[in-house]
Design an enzyme around this catalytic site. Structure first.
Site, PDB file in Angstrom:
ATOM      1  N   ASP A  16       0.809  -1.218   0.000  1.00 32.36           N
ATOM      2  CA  ASP A  16       0.000   0.000   0.000  1.00 32.36           C
ATOM      3  C   ASP A  16       0.846   1.274   0.000  1.00 32.36           C
ATOM      4  O   ASP A  16       0.635   2.158  -0.827  1.00 32.36           O
ATOM      5  CB  ASP A  16      -0.964   0.010   1.188  1.00 32.36           C
ATOM      6  CG  ASP A  16      -2.120  -0.961   0.971  1.00 32.36           C
ATOM      7  OD1 ASP A  16      -2.581  -1.087  -0.179  1.00 32.36           O
ATOM      8  OD2 ASP A  16      -2.544  -1.600   1.950  1.00 32.36           O
ATOM      9  N   ARG A  97       1.702   6.397  16.629  1.00 32.71           N
ATOM     10  CA  ARG A  97       1.210   7.336  15.605  1.00 32.71           C
ATOM     11  C   ARG A  97       1.631   8.780  15.836  1.00 32.71           C
ATOM     12  O   ARG A  97       2.076   9.439  14.900  1.00 32.71           O
ATOM     13  CB  ARG A  97      -0.312   7.221  15.468  1.00 32.71           C
ATOM     14  CG  ARG A  97      -0.792   5.797  15.149  1.00 32.71           C
ATOM     15  CD  ARG A  97       0.011   5.153  14.071  1.00 32.71           C
ATOM     16  NE  ARG A  97      -0.439   3.814  13.734  1.00 32.71           N
ATOM     17  CZ  ARG A  97       0.306   2.933  13.069  1.00 32.71           C
ATOM     18  NH1 ARG A  97       1.509   3.255  12.658  1.00 32.71           N
ATOM     19  NH2 ARG A  97      -0.164   1.739  12.796  1.00 32.71           N
ATOM     20  N   ASP A 126      -6.155   4.847  12.963  1.00 29.68           N
ATOM     21  CA  ASP A 126      -4.839   5.405  12.692  1.00 29.68           C
ATOM     22  C   ASP A 126      -4.886   6.651  11.809  1.00 29.68           C
ATOM     23  O   ASP A 126      -4.131   7.587  12.007  1.00 29.68           O
ATOM     24  CB  ASP A 126      -3.926   4.331  12.080  1.00 29.68           C
ATOM     25  CG  ASP A 126      -3.487   3.319  13.131  1.00 29.68           C
ATOM     26  OD1 ASP A 126      -3.353   3.714  14.307  1.00 29.68           O
ATOM     27  OD2 ASP A 126      -3.294   2.143  12.790  1.00 29.68           O
ATOM     28  N   SER A 177      -4.285  -8.511   9.160  1.00 33.89           N
ATOM     29  CA  SER A 177      -3.674  -7.184   9.125  1.00 33.89           C
ATOM     30  C   SER A 177      -2.909  -7.031  10.427  1.00 33.89           C
ATOM     31  O   SER A 177      -3.467  -7.163  11.512  1.00 33.89           O
ATOM     32  CB  SER A 177      -4.761  -6.122   9.003  1.00 33.89           C
ATOM     33  OG  SER A 177      -4.248  -4.880   9.407  1.00 33.89           O
TER      34      SER A 177
HETATM   35  N1  ARG Z   1      -7.050  -1.362  16.969  1.00 34.60           N
HETATM   36  C1  ARG Z   1      -5.713  -0.954  17.288  1.00 34.60           C
HETATM   37  C2  ARG Z   1      -5.666   0.534  17.448  1.00 34.60           C
HETATM   38  O1  ARG Z   1      -6.555   1.209  17.029  1.00 34.60           O
HETATM   39  C3  ARG Z   1      -4.695  -1.442  16.276  1.00 34.60           C
HETATM   40  C4  ARG Z   1      -4.835  -0.871  14.898  1.00 34.60           C
HETATM   41  C5  ARG Z   1      -3.867  -1.436  13.907  1.00 34.60           C
HETATM   42  N2  ARG Z   1      -4.104  -2.836  13.791  1.00 34.60           N
HETATM   43  C6  ARG Z   1      -3.846  -3.599  12.731  1.00 34.60           C
HETATM   44  N3  ARG Z   1      -4.039  -4.856  12.823  1.00 34.60           N
HETATM   45  N4  ARG Z   1      -3.388  -3.081  11.626  1.00 34.60           N
HETATM   46  O2  ARG Z   1      -4.746   1.048  18.019  1.00 34.60           O
END
Ligand code: ARG
Length: 401
Positions: A16, A97, A126, A177
């Site tokens: 991506d 982040r 995110d 993921s």
């Molecule tokens: N739900 C978690 C958060 O909002 C992780 C998000 C990323 N997770 C992922 N499998 N890409 O912090």
């Protein structure tokens, strides 16, 4: 006119973010894409990633080792706040982040970029964390999120990339993921989308299955200074080494897994699996040391602050006035949270079994049931009379009807 002239793109080396490079240039008229890959301890080799960005059309490819900053300035404050979203998730992904956002904003200033970009889709937390953190750090920067708008399926994304020399992933891509850094792993999607389906053992990397854990317990003494973890078993360690070693030791005993349905900011319930062995133990040990060194009212009042802090962190408000104000409160409480907590690791558990502090408020003469007892038992009677008075009055009125 394109959407921006020069863009700093947060880069992971995956399909991506790689496709974002030609997409920004060819679809959105961006003249120059500079990528930035941050090493937060995700365990990827950075040199091939740096090269892949150039091969995908980036004009420059930056790599930043941000591990120490990540632990010191993001993880440690969250530990001081005992931060657990919905009482369970220690925010291992969420904490990364605001740091990545800061690296992007700093690079934009250094390279004279008019925009920054990330590869988040439109369904997760995110994107919110990036966009809001970037706006807080530099409200004049544009934020581009191609993957939120391009509407391509996985197959279409790969095909688009191939037109620009981005190779399709060699392995059959995993149905999951996964986000990973030094603090933990977040795993979602694929078979996990059914909340009734037990996760396969293969998804875990940082924590052992109970069947494979050692048959004898291991103890670890965690030293804190002013709420900050500083040592393991009496050895002073830098933040990155401390977290890495603790991940290893705790994970080996099978502790650190979470399986939960969580409420995303965008209104969706999602099923997430987390592994965060060190972070979970550090929060538990820290909270325990607080119970020894803080007064009852500060301890209890801080619980509410912690809940607000965790929600705010989850919801992308790391750089915000409320966060700054809560930080001030939390820092004030941490001055005497110094001491050692002993944790026993065994068969999927990590239990605090001892704690000590030069600032301990625990008073043996008051607590003991032995002969040394200094507590004035007679004083309790008068106290209870006054404490219970409103209840007594209420009960008498009730009986009178
Ligand atoms: N739900 C978690 C958060 O909002 C992780 C998000 C990323 N997770 C992922 N499998 N890409 O912090």
């Amino acid at each position: 006119m394109g959407r921006a002239e020069k863009v700093i793109l947060a880069y992971s080396g995956g399909v991506d973010t790689s496709v974002c490079i030609p997409y920004l240039k060819h679809e959105w008229g961006v003249k120059e894409v500079i990528t930035l890959a941050a090493d937060l301890g995700q365990g990827d080799e950075l040199e091939p990633i740096r090269q892949k960005a150039l091969d995908s059309g980036a004009s420059a490819s930056l790599v930043a080792d941000a591990k120490a900053e990540f632990i010191r300035n993001y993880a440690f404050p969250a530990i001081q706040a005992n931060a657990l979203y919905e009482n369970r998730y220690p925010l291992s992904t969420a904490l990364a982040r605001p740091l990545i956002a800061k690296l992007l904003v700093d690079a934009a200033a250094e390279y004279g970029a008019d925009a920054v970009a990330h590869g988040c889709t439109g369904k997760g937390n995110d994107q919110v964390r990036f966009d809001v953190a970037i706006a807080a750090l530099n409200p004049n920067l544009k934020v581009l999120a191609p993957a939120r708008e391009w509407g391509m399926s996985r197959e279409e994304t790969i095909a688009y990339g191939e037109r620009f020399g981005i190779p399709a992933p060699v392995k059959k891509s995993s149905p999951y993921s996964i986000d990973r850094n030094l603090l933990g792993r977040s795993i979602e999607a694929g078979p996990l989308e059914d909340p009734w389906t037990e996760p396969l053992e293969e998804i875990y990397l940082m924590t052992q299955a109970i069947e494979n854990t050692p048959n004898s317990p291991e103890y670890v003494d965690i030293g804190f200074e002013a709420g900050i973890p500083v040592s393991l078993d009496g050895r002073s360690l830098d933040p990155v080494t401390l977290v890495s070693e603790l991940n290893e030791r705790v994970g080996r005993h099978g502790f650190g897994r979470i399986d939960m349905i969580e409420n995303r900011l965008v209104g969706i319930k999602s099923r997430e699996i987390y592994e965060a062995p060190a972070l979970l133990v550090l929060i538990d040990a820290h909270r325990d040391l607080e119970s020894l060194t803080l007064t009852a009212d500060v301890t209890q009042y801080k619980r509410g602050i912690e809940e607000t802090y965790s929600r705010l962190l989850y919801n992308g408000l790391w750089y915000s006035p409320l966060k700054e104000a809560l930080d001030a409160f939390i820092q004030q409480t941490q001055k005497r949270v110094t001491g050692t907590v002993r944790v026993k690791l065994f068969k999927g558990t990590a239990r605090v079994v001892g704690r000590q502090s030069p600032y301990s408020l625990y008073t043996p003469d008051l607590a003991t049931y032995g002969a040394e007892d200094q507590f004035d038992h007679k004083a309790a009677e008068g106290f209870i009379y006054v404490w219970g008075l409103p209840t007594r009055v209420w009960a008498e009125k009730l009986r009178q009807g």
